[in-house]
Design an enzyme around this catalytic site. Structure first.
Site, short mmCIF file in Angstrom:
data_model
loop_
_atom_site.label_atom_id
_atom_site.label_comp_id
_atom_site.label_asym_id
_atom_site.label_seq_id
_atom_site.Cartn_x
_atom_site.Cartn_y
_atom_site.Cartn_z
N PRO A 31 63.11 21.08 78.40
CA PRO A 31 64.43 21.73 78.41
C PRO A 31 65.25 21.28 79.62
O PRO A 31 64.71 20.81 80.61
CB PRO A 31 64.12 23.22 78.51
CG PRO A 31 62.69 23.33 78.87
CD PRO A 31 62.03 22.02 78.62
N LYS A 32 66.54 21.44 79.51
CA LYS A 32 67.47 21.19 80.63
C LYS A 32 67.59 22.49 81.41
O LYS A 32 67.87 23.54 80.85
CB LYS A 32 68.83 20.76 80.06
CG LYS A 32 69.97 20.80 81.06
CD LYS A 32 70.06 19.51 81.84
CE LYS A 32 71.32 19.48 82.68
NZ LYS A 32 71.21 20.18 83.95
#
Length: 167
Positions: A31-32
């Site tokens: 994920p960012k």
């Protein structure tokens, strides 16, 4: 940092994500995080946190340095991200407020809006420089190294499933 002796020493620039038109197949996907990209250097009780611009960040995040001493291996270099979680999720504005010149304000904000460290990659462990190793091996070693880590130190989730990555 005069006493610190690790196989990977500052300055180390973190690897940064690049925008691409489509998600490439056959990769590891994470994920960012909406935080400050950081490299953590730990040698015993000595902890240094460097920013993506290779600037020292340790003084702004005393609670992260303390958590690193409790949760990371005694000698390691870990690439990750410092984040602040607020009532609505990740709070980048609150994180930015943590960069303050006054120590009293840093201490107050550390208590009011504590930060967490999300680990992405293991660059060194003990006397071993892992930067030349394949990511898959570094990730497996990081998972073992953080097996007993406790919040506010976290291991970023990862997948090789492109459909999961798209969600």
């Amino acid at each position: 940092m005069e006493r610190m002796r690790l196989p990977v020493m500052p300055p180390v620039a973190p690897m940064l994500a690049k925008a691409v038109p489509a998600i490439p197949p056959g990769q590891f996907y994470e994920p960012k995080w909406d935080g400050f990209r950081s490299i953590v250097f730990r040698d015993g009780d000595e902890v240094e946190i460097g920013s993506r611009n290779e600037r020292p960040m340790t003084r702004y995040f005393p609670e992260v340095a303390a958590a690193v001493r409790r949760s990371l291996p005694p000698r390691c270099v870990v690439d990750g991200e410092i984040v602040v979680v607020g009532e609505q999720g990740l709070d980048f504005w609150a994180l930015q407020q943590r960069l303050h010149p006054a120590a009293s304000r840093v201490d107050m904000l550390a208590a009011k809006t504590p930060a967490s460290f999300v680990a992405f990659d293991l660059l060194a462990l003990g006397d071993d420089d892992l930067t030349g190793e394949p990511f898959e091996r570094r990730r497996e070693t990081l998972e073992r190294a953080l097996e007993h880590a406790a919040p506010p130190v976290h291991l970023t989730p990862i997948t090789t499933d492109i459909e999961t990555a798209k969600t």
